[in-house]
Design a protein around this motif. Structure first.
Motif, short mmCIF file in Angstrom:
data_model
loop_
_atom_site.label_atom_id
_atom_site.label_comp_id
_atom_site.label_asym_id
_atom_site.label_seq_id
_atom_site.Cartn_x
_atom_site.Cartn_y
_atom_site.Cartn_z
N PHE A 143 2.88 7.08 2.11
CA PHE A 143 4.10 6.86 1.36
C PHE A 143 4.76 5.55 1.77
CE2 PHE A 143 8.70 7.45 0.75
CZ PHE A 143 8.72 7.69 -0.62
N LEU A 144 4.83 5.32 3.08
CA LEU A 144 5.46 4.09 3.57
C LEU A 144 4.61 2.87 3.20
CD1 LEU A 144 6.72 5.19 7.10
CD2 LEU A 144 8.06 4.81 5.03
N GLY A 145 3.28 3.03 3.22
CA GLY A 145 2.40 1.92 2.89
C GLY A 145 2.53 1.48 1.44
N HIS A 146 2.70 2.45 0.53
CA HIS A 146 2.81 2.12 -0.90
C HIS A 146 4.25 1.80 -1.32
CE1 HIS A 146 -1.33 2.91 -1.85
NE2 HIS A 146 -1.27 4.08 -1.23
N GLY A 147 5.20 2.29 -0.54
CA GLY A 147 6.61 2.13 -0.94
C GLY A 147 7.18 0.78 -0.62
N GLY A 148 6.57 0.08 0.37
CA GLY A 148 7.13 -1.16 0.87
C GLY A 148 7.38 -2.21 -0.14
#
Length: 45
Positions: free
Chosen positions: A40-45
């Protein structure tokens, strides 16, 4: 229904196996949770 009488050693063995199983399941839950957060953090950045 016939109840099986377990010896003390068998009871301890079963308890230890149940605890180990619980720890493994909890570990898998945490692992999936962490993987989900990282994705989630990888794609949300």
């Amino acid at each position: 229904m016939e109840l099986v009488k377990l010896t003390e050693a068998q009871r301890k063995s079963r308890r230890n196996r149940n605890i180990a199983l619980g720890v493994v399941l909890a570990g898998l839950v945490v692992l999936f949770y962490v993987i989900t957060i990282v994705k989630f953090l990888g794609h949300g950045g």
